[in-house]
Design a protein around this motif. Sequence first.
Motif, PDB file in Angstrom:
ATOM      1  N   ALA A   1      56.396 -51.847 -67.010  1.00 42.26           N
ATOM      2  CA  ALA A   1      57.105 -50.649 -67.479  1.00 42.26           C
ATOM      3  C   ALA A   1      58.596 -50.758 -67.179  1.00 42.26           C
ATOM      4  CB  ALA A   1      56.518 -49.406 -66.836  1.00 42.26           C
ATOM      5  N   PHE A   2      58.944 -51.285 -66.007  1.00 39.06           N
ATOM      6  CA  PHE A   2      60.353 -51.455 -65.639  1.00 39.06           C
ATOM      7  C   PHE A   2      61.037 -52.447 -66.582  1.00 39.06           C
ATOM      8  CE2 PHE A   2      63.476 -54.068 -63.354  1.00 39.06           C
ATOM      9  CZ  PHE A   2      64.433 -53.104 -63.070  1.00 39.06           C
ATOM     10  N   PHE A   3      60.420 -53.608 -66.799  1.00 41.37           N
ATOM     11  CA  PHE A   3      60.996 -54.605 -67.693  1.00 41.37           C
ATOM     12  C   PHE A   3      61.130 -54.054 -69.113  1.00 41.37           C
ATOM     13  CE2 PHE A   3      59.955 -58.060 -64.620  1.00 41.37           C
ATOM     14  CZ  PHE A   3      61.187 -58.674 -64.630  1.00 41.37           C
ATOM     15  N   SER A   4      60.183 -53.221 -69.521  1.00 40.92           N
ATOM     16  CA  SER A   4      60.236 -52.636 -70.855  1.00 40.92           C
ATOM     17  C   SER A   4      61.461 -51.738 -71.010  1.00 40.92           C
ATOM     18  CB  SER A   4      58.955 -51.843 -71.126  1.00 40.92           C
ATOM     19  OG  SER A   4      58.964 -51.299 -72.422  1.00 40.92           O
ATOM     20  N   ILE A   5      61.734 -50.925 -69.997  1.00 41.46           N
ATOM     21  CA  ILE A   5      62.918 -50.057 -70.045  1.00 41.46           C
ATOM     22  C   ILE A   5      64.191 -50.890 -70.112  1.00 41.46           C
ATOM     23  CG2 ILE A   5      64.271 -48.382 -68.735  1.00 41.46           C
ATOM     24  CD1 ILE A   5      61.665 -47.237 -67.666  1.00 41.46           C
ATOM     25  N   VAL A   6      64.257 -51.943 -69.295  1.00 45.04           N
ATOM     26  CA  VAL A   6      65.439 -52.822 -69.294  1.00 45.04           C
ATOM     27  C   VAL A   6      65.635 -53.455 -70.670  1.00 45.04           C
ATOM     28  CG1 VAL A   6      66.408 -54.944 -68.338  1.00 45.04           C
ATOM     29  CG2 VAL A   6      65.316 -53.273 -66.819  1.00 45.04           C
ATOM     30  N   ALA A   7      64.547 -53.941 -71.261  1.00 44.44           N
ATOM     31  CA  ALA A   7      64.639 -54.599 -72.567  1.00 44.44           C
ATOM     32  C   ALA A   7      65.109 -53.622 -73.642  1.00 44.44           C
ATOM     33  CB  ALA A   7      63.281 -55.185 -72.942  1.00 44.44           C
ATOM     34  N   CYS A   8      64.601 -52.409 -73.613  1.00 42.23           N
ATOM     35  CA  CYS A   8      65.023 -51.406 -74.603  1.00 42.23           C
ATOM     36  C   CYS A   8      66.484 -51.032 -74.408  1.00 42.23           C
ATOM     37  CB  CYS A   8      64.139 -50.161 -74.494  1.00 42.23           C
ATOM     38  SG  CYS A   8      62.456 -50.395 -75.083  1.00 42.23           S
TER      39      CYS A   8
END
Length: 271
Positions: A193-200
């Motif tokens: 979830a953290f990596f997803s936020i960073v990628a977005c």
Amino acid sequence: MQVRKLPATRGVAWLRDGVALYRRNPLGLTGNVMLMFFCLLVALIFGQILDQTLAELLPQNLANFIGQLPFALLLPVLSVGVFNACRAIERGERVLPGYLFSRLGPHLRPLLMLGGLYYLGSLLTLGLISLTDDGLLFSVMQDLNKLNDKQLDMQTLRRSALLLTLLSLVLTAANWFAPLLTGWRGLPPLKSAFFSIVACWRNLRAFIVFGLACMGLFWILLFCIGILLSFTPALGSLVTVLLPLLLVPILYGAFYANVRDVLPELFDGET
């Protein structure tokens, strides 16, 4: 996990690539996407039955929240199933409706946990907003007729609606790439979830362009359907009914292209 930062113009390319993927296997992609929606519909129906059962034992508001849990748990699992089908289509494999359920076993439990995490995030969002406005927005969501109440504090309601929108965008960003990070790479739910936020966040401009491109396509199609309805209402109505069978699979193909662009490491080692 390396996250690529892409130019804004890639947002349009994702939609184009979604069309290209759809054309490679329309039946396979459409069948699996529609099967996903059917399963989610069954989960919603089961949730409503659960609501009615728990309403006799628990407060109505609490029962409603619990009834949404089956849908939340299944969403990441089935999303990975659709992307598995997209990857197989890209590889040129034979994909039929039902491929959705293949290759889910190894990371099924973490994906269910990811769905539970998203569910808890939604509850925390509503709880936080209820604390700031004394439950005003939630009460209006439960009964839209309250919008006609002249004594309603519209300023507080607008502020709560804006806060809900912002927090919902954060939740969406956390869930955008997370199912594949967990389902394909085995990352723990919180980390994915953290990596997803960073990628977005790193590709915010491309996402904005992608959203505008989707809206533009949608309005162009609506305009064409309006013209068609004015000349041949029967054919126009048929096209209106069948249009989601075209648009939704293309959008999922575009989501797949988006993942391949932003997180290429997920595809390392492919032949």
